[in-house]
Structures are given as C-alpha cells and as structure tokens.
Design a protein around this motif. Structure first.
Motif, short mmCIF file in Angstrom:
data_model
loop_
_atom_site.label_atom_id
_atom_site.label_comp_id
_atom_site.label_asym_id
_atom_site.label_seq_id
_atom_site.Cartn_x
_atom_site.Cartn_y
_atom_site.Cartn_z
N ILE A 170 0.84 -1.20 0.00
CA ILE A 170 0.00 0.00 0.00
C ILE A 170 0.87 1.25 0.00
CG2 ILE A 170 -1.68 1.33 1.35
CD1 ILE A 170 -2.69 -1.42 2.42
N ILE A 171 1.86 1.27 0.87
CA ILE A 171 2.75 2.42 0.97
C ILE A 171 3.54 2.62 -0.33
CG2 ILE A 171 4.80 3.30 2.14
CD1 ILE A 171 3.62 2.10 4.73
N ASN A 172 4.01 1.53 -0.93
CA ASN A 172 4.73 1.63 -2.20
C ASN A 172 3.84 2.16 -3.31
OD1 ASN A 172 7.09 0.68 -1.08
ND2 ASN A 172 6.75 -1.45 -1.68
N CYS A 173 2.57 1.75 -3.31
CA CYS A 173 1.62 2.24 -4.30
C CYS A 173 1.45 3.75 -4.18
CB CYS A 173 0.29 1.53 -4.14
SG CYS A 173 -0.96 1.98 -5.37
N ILE A 174 1.41 4.25 -2.96
CA ILE A 174 1.28 5.70 -2.75
C ILE A 174 2.54 6.42 -3.22
CG2 ILE A 174 0.95 7.50 -1.01
CD1 ILE A 174 -0.61 5.42 0.65
N LEU A 189 -13.19 -0.49 8.20
CA LEU A 189 -13.57 -1.64 9.02
C LEU A 189 -12.61 -1.80 10.19
CD1 LEU A 189 -14.32 -4.24 6.20
CD2 LEU A 189 -15.96 -2.78 7.40
N LEU A 190 -13.12 -2.31 11.30
CA LEU A 190 -12.28 -2.62 12.45
C LEU A 190 -11.29 -3.71 12.03
CD1 LEU A 190 -11.79 -2.22 15.51
CD2 LEU A 190 -13.38 -4.10 15.90
N GLY A 191 -10.01 -3.42 12.17
CA GLY A 191 -8.97 -4.31 11.69
C GLY A 191 -8.11 -3.64 10.63
N HIS A 192 -8.60 -2.50 10.09
CA HIS A 192 -7.83 -1.73 9.12
C HIS A 192 -7.06 -0.59 9.77
CE1 HIS A 192 -10.51 -3.00 5.44
NE2 HIS A 192 -9.62 -3.91 5.79
N ASP A 193 -7.22 -0.44 11.07
CA ASP A 193 -6.56 0.65 11.78
C ASP A 193 -5.05 0.59 11.66
OD1 ASP A 193 -5.99 -1.25 14.33
OD2 ASP A 193 -8.05 -1.45 13.63
N GLU A 194 -4.51 -0.63 11.56
CA GLU A 194 -3.06 -0.80 11.42
C GLU A 194 -2.57 -0.17 10.12
OE1 GLU A 194 0.21 -4.46 11.29
OE2 GLU A 194 -1.93 -4.86 11.50
N ILE A 195 -3.35 -0.29 9.06
CA ILE A 195 -2.98 0.31 7.78
C ILE A 195 -2.94 1.83 7.91
CG2 ILE A 195 -3.67 0.60 5.37
CD1 ILE A 195 -5.15 -2.09 5.62
N LEU A 196 -3.99 2.40 8.48
CA LEU A 196 -4.06 3.85 8.63
C LEU A 196 -2.90 4.37 9.47
CD1 LEU A 196 -7.91 4.20 9.26
CD2 LEU A 196 -6.67 4.49 7.11
N LEU A 197 -2.56 3.65 10.53
CA LEU A 197 -1.48 4.07 11.40
C LEU A 197 -0.15 4.09 10.65
CD1 LEU A 197 -0.46 4.79 14.24
CD2 LEU A 197 -0.19 2.36 14.68
N GLU A 198 0.15 3.04 9.88
CA GLU A 198 1.42 2.97 9.16
C GLU A 198 1.50 4.01 8.05
OE1 GLU A 198 4.17 1.33 9.88
OE2 GLU A 198 3.15 0.67 11.70
N VAL A 199 0.40 4.25 7.35
CA VAL A 199 0.38 5.29 6.32
C VAL A 199 0.63 6.65 6.94
CG1 VAL A 199 -1.10 6.52 4.67
CG2 VAL A 199 -1.07 4.02 4.70
N SER A 200 -0.03 6.93 8.06
CA SER A 200 0.15 8.21 8.74
C SER A 200 1.59 8.39 9.22
CB SER A 200 -0.82 8.30 9.93
OG SER A 200 -0.64 9.50 10.65
N ARG A 201 2.17 7.33 9.78
CA ARG A 201 3.55 7.41 10.26
C ARG A 201 4.54 7.60 9.10
NH1 ARG A 201 3.93 2.37 14.58
NH2 ARG A 201 3.13 3.46 16.41
N ILE A 228 -3.85 9.87 14.84
CA ILE A 228 -3.73 9.96 13.39
C ILE A 228 -4.96 10.58 12.74
CG2 ILE A 228 -2.30 7.88 13.41
CD1 ILE A 228 -4.68 6.44 12.03
N ILE A 229 -5.98 10.93 13.51
CA ILE A 229 -7.25 11.39 12.96
C ILE A 229 -7.23 12.90 12.74
CG2 ILE A 229 -9.73 11.53 13.34
CD1 ILE A 229 -9.45 9.05 15.10
N SER A 230 -7.76 13.32 11.59
CA SER A 230 -7.90 14.74 11.27
C SER A 230 -9.34 15.04 10.91
CB SER A 230 -6.98 15.09 10.08
OG SER A 230 -7.29 16.39 9.60
N GLN A 231 -9.78 16.26 11.21
CA GLN A 231 -11.10 16.73 10.80
C GLN A 231 -10.98 17.80 9.72
OE1 GLN A 231 -14.21 15.53 11.76
NE2 GLN A 231 -12.86 13.91 12.54
N ASP A 232 -9.81 17.84 9.08
CA ASP A 232 -9.57 18.80 8.00
C ASP A 232 -9.87 18.13 6.66
OD1 ASP A 232 -8.74 20.67 6.23
OD2 ASP A 232 -6.62 20.63 6.79
N PRO A 233 -10.95 18.53 5.97
CA PRO A 233 -11.33 17.88 4.71
C PRO A 233 -10.34 18.09 3.58
CG PRO A 233 -12.73 19.78 5.13
CD PRO A 233 -11.91 19.59 6.36
#
Length: 531
Positions: A170-174, A189-201, A228-233
């Motif tokens: 995923i990170i390489n694709c970005i 979905l619950l269980g995808h939080d790890e992906i979001l965390l690594e992308v944010s880091r 890792i959460i933002s409310q900036d659209p």
C-alpha cells in the motif's frame, strides 16, 4: 455467521440466540458485528471478553449493561464452573482485529480451541501452550480434541502476503503516485486501523475521517489510534467507504478529474474479497493472480491483498502443527471438510469416530472417503457426552472464580501466566522494526514461515531471555497480590488515553506486544554471542 456450540457444553462462543442464552457462560471473541448479532436481545451474564472488545461493543450497543461483562485478557486463564465439573479457559491473540482473541477450553469435555476469526501465523500459534503444538513429522504431546476453525478463506488457493507485507505494498503504491493530490483509503472496518497508522507514520500526515459518514468508525479509531485522525477535509489522506457502489463512485471521481484536467485521485482498497470473488473478465482473472503488488482493476481502483483471515495454505499448515482429532468450521457451508487435513485425518481416521465424537457432532461413522470424494455436510448436534481428558494440565495456575465471586466481579484479575500478546509490535510495528529488512513486496506467508524453521522458533521461544517485572494487581477477593508479567518490548502508545486509564484504573496491564519472529531470532543470536 458463527455456529451454535453443542448443547452439552457449558458455554457458547459468539452466538446470541434463545438456545445459547441457556448456557452457563458466554464468550465473545471480538467486536465485529457479525459475531455480536443478537446480543442486544439475548445477552446473559456472564459475557467474557477483553476490555477493548467490551468497550467497542458498548459503543455499538449502548443499551447493554456493562456489568454483564467479565474481563479476560490475552495470556490469562480462568477456572469456571461447569455442569460436569470445573474447566479452564485461556485467551490468546487471534491476529485479527484489535481486542480479538482465541479461546482454549480444557475440561471433562476435552480440549477445545475456538479460533473465532483469526489469521493463524507462526507468531499466533507460538503463543499457544507447547504441548498442543507439534513438530515436523511428530504429533503434539497433547493433541486437541476439537478445533472450531475460521474457514472464511478455506477455499482461497493463492498464498496471501503477510499483513506487514501488504501494508508495504500500500505504501509503495502511494509512493509511485506522487501526483495524486488525494489518496482515498477504503479502510473503514475494524482491523484496518493498522494500515491507517502505518500510512500516517510513513508520510507524516493525519487522515481525514468524515464524522457524518463514518461516525462508528471514527469512535473506534478515537479509541485505538486517536493521534492519526484529522477533521480537515483538505487532508491528502482520506477515509473512503468501500460500499455501497464503490466502483461506480470511483469511475465517476476519475472521470471528473480527467474532464477538469486535474490529477486523478488514488483510490486503494486493501482487502482479500476482490481476489477471492469470481472474476468478471479474463483480464481481471489474470490480474487477480498477482498478490505481490498493488493491482489496478478496470474501474481504476487499486487493490492490495490484505487479509485478517487465513488462506487455505495457512489453515492446512496450522492444522498439521496442531493435529487436532476433529475440526469444525465456524463459517457457512462447513468448509472445514474441504481441507486436505480434515479429509485425511478426520474422516479417514476411524479413531476419530469414537462414541463421544459421534454424539458431539451428531454424525454417523463414515466409510473411507477419498480426498476427491464428496462428504456429507458437518453439523453440530444438540447432545454432548462426557469426554475423557488425558492432558488438561495447564502451564500456570489459573484464576478460580466461584459463582458468588462472579456476581461481584466486573473485571477479572490477571493470572500468574505471563502476559504475552500480539497486540503491539507484530500488529503496529514502529519504523525501526528489523522485520522490514527481511520482508519484501513478494514475500508470501510460505516464504516467511520457511525463513526460520518452526522447530527452531519453538526452541527460541523457550530459550529467549525475557525480562520479567513484578506487577501489582487486585485479586477476586480484593486483596493485593503480585504476578509475573513479561515487560513490553515497546510501550503500548497507540491506544487512546481514556482506554489506557481504563486498564490502569482496574490494575490491569495495558495489552503487551508479542516479539516478532525476527526479534526472537535476534534474542537467540545474542545469547549465543554471549556464550
């Protein structure tokens, strides 16, 4: 949809019906809604789950009474009363989603492992007691009588990449699409939080979560990875809902960008569903064979094979190590009977068809069934008989809870068993993880499993010099005691402060991280150098 447990067992797992309500004990493996279906109408005290699972569930079902739950954390054992005597239940990390556990039951009914939903990797199996794990060409010292197994992808033929490897894809694709001003991640979905965390880091940016569209997901993320959460659209990274009509919406967004001469947004869907479902064209059939990198479909969506369930290969591998006497699928169509291990060792093994097994599973003795011959669908019965137990000893002294104590208990104390969990490092690894050095895009589960022989990993597990610290807890009689707990490799700083306070307020350690395979190898090598 999880299946009902046989009538004679004193517990239910992930089922909430009038029948399961009559059980003495109720277990919830994780907070996904398909495993909690009916809980609002048929919940009954006591419900055993991890604190995180309970907290997530109460967000989904606020009408539930918190006092109905009894805590059992990863690495803990409890002794509970059954109709035919006491039995022991232990919780182990399921490598599925935050808070998810497998339950091991040991009693007069036999030794039963219920995996819930799980991905059975080497690290996951290594957390089980050694006596239940076999070696090459050698059965376990104490084979499990039954395994209630997550066979969601029991028919999936491809070798799935590890979760860590999929995240790297995923990170390489970005990285390969620097012109994409907006990156949409279908990780709601619950269980995808790890992906979001690594992308944010990795990219040093927070991820926009639309409160009006993803209110439930936002609550979960605020509990697990609030930083890792933002409310900036206007954020570059945005949470995107996979359904409904993902592909229609994706095509529309890409067409609008081209019509306005703007860079196309990048839409990534980390999931194994696209790979497992039937293809619509020969072109997509060919693309779905590639699980070593991100693949773009005909609608413009990029797919990565990210799975929190085991593939058929992983299930076969796990069953050969555990060598259970019988396997029951917890997923529809009883897919366990399609696994080679089950065909060879269960249906063809006359010893498996003891009177007790026949009565437990409500099946008749089957004539020798070849690997390619059809077999009858397996179903659980409403009858169970006492089954002699040959290996019910536990590795450490569990907690004994009487009926009177259970009435006063809101969260069980930790047992003397060391707190070992997969809840940290293997799931939410930091940047400096050495594991990345041996995992490349095209590393599949099979390659990772053979990098270090499983037998050597078992030896490393026993020999690794792990620092043990003294922790203070409150037992069921409200008296202070101490127990040994494995000190965390890295502090669990990915949880919200409210969740950490909740653990500490009840003198329960925050879930610890399980060392990765690489760290276990490093520990062994360091020990050798000192010698």
């Amino acid at each position: 949809m999880p299946i009902e447990m046989p009538k004679g067992l004193p517990f239910s797992v992930d089922t909430w019906t009038p029948s399961s309500k009559m059980k003495m004990h109720h277990f919830l493996t994780h907070a996904h809604k398909d495993h909690a279906q009916g809980i609002a109408a048929h919940a009954s005290y006591p419900i055993y789950s991890t604190l995180l699972t309970k907290t997530l569930l109460l967000q989904y079902y606020p009408q539930l009474d918190e006092s109905m739950f009894v805590g059992i954390e990863i690495g803990q054992s409890l002794v509970l009363e059954g109709s035919d005597g006491d039995f022991v239940v232990s919780a182990f990390d399921a490598n599925h989603c935050p808070g998810a556990v497998m339950f091991l039951f040991e009693g007069n009914f036999g030794n039963i492992l219920h995996t819930g939903d799980s991905r059975l990797t080497p690290e996951c199996l290594l957390s089980l007691p050694d006596k239940y794990i076999g070696k090459k060409d050698k059965e376990p010292r104490c084979p499990l009588d039954y395994v209630f197994l997550d066979c969601t992808f029991g028919q999936f033929p491809l070798k799935m990449p590890s979760r860590h490897t999929a995240i790297r894809q995923i990170i390489n694709c970005i990285w390969k699409h620097p012109d994409a001003r907006t990156v949409y991640l279908t990780c709601d979905l619950l269980g995808h939080d790890e992906i979001l965390l690594e992308v944010s880091r990795t990219f040093g940016e927070k991820i926009y979560v639309d409160k009006s569209k993803h209110s439930e997901c936002l609550k979960s993320l605020e509990l697990i990875v609030p930083e890792i959460i933002s409310q900036d659209p206007s954020s570059r990274f945005q949470l995107f809902d996979g359904f409904p009509k993902l592909y229609e919406r994706a095509e529309t967004m890409l067409a609008e960008a081209r019509a306005n001469f703007r860079p196309e947004p990048l839409i990534i869907r980390p999931s194994s569903q696209w790979y497992a479902c039937d293809s619509v064209s020969d072109i997509e059939k060919q693309r779905k064979g590639r699980v070593d990198q991100a693949v773009r479909d005909l609608c413009g969506v990029w797919h990565v094979c990210y799975s929190i369930h085991s593939s058929k290969d992983e299930l076969e591998w796990a069953l050969h190590l555990l060598a259970p006497k019988w396997v029951i699928s917890t997923t529809p169509n009883c897919r366990a009977i399609e696994l080679d291990y089950v065909k060879k060792h269960c249906f063809n093994n006359r010893r498996a068809f003891s009177d007790s097994l026949q009565k437990l599973l409500d099946i008749s003795a089957v004539a020798s069934v070849g690997p390619d011959e059809p077999v009858n669908i397996l179903s659980c019965s409403n009858v169970v008989e006492n089954i002699a137990v040959s290996c019910v000893e536990t590795q450490s002294e569990p907690i004994v809870i009487s009926r009177h104590q259970r009435k006063r208990l809101s969260l069980s104390p930790p047992s003397k068993r060391p707190m070992v969990t997969l809840f940290g490092r293997a799931r939410l690894g930091p940047h400096n993880s050495k594991r990345a050095s041996i995992e490349t895009e095209d590393v599949s589960f099979q390659k990772e499993a053979t990098e270090v022989e499983f037998e050597e990993l078992l030896e490393i597990k026993r020999e690794a010099d792990i620092e043990v610290t003294k922790c203070t807890c409150i037992d069921i009689n409200s008296e202070t005691q101490t127990f040994d707990a494995i000190s965390p490799i890295i502090s669990s700083n990915s949880y919200g402060e409210n969740l950490r306070k909740s653990y500490r307020s009840m003198n329960v350690p925050v879930p610890r991280r399980l060392p990765s395979l690489v760290r276990l190898v490093d520990a062994k090598n360091s020990a050798r150098k000192r010698i």
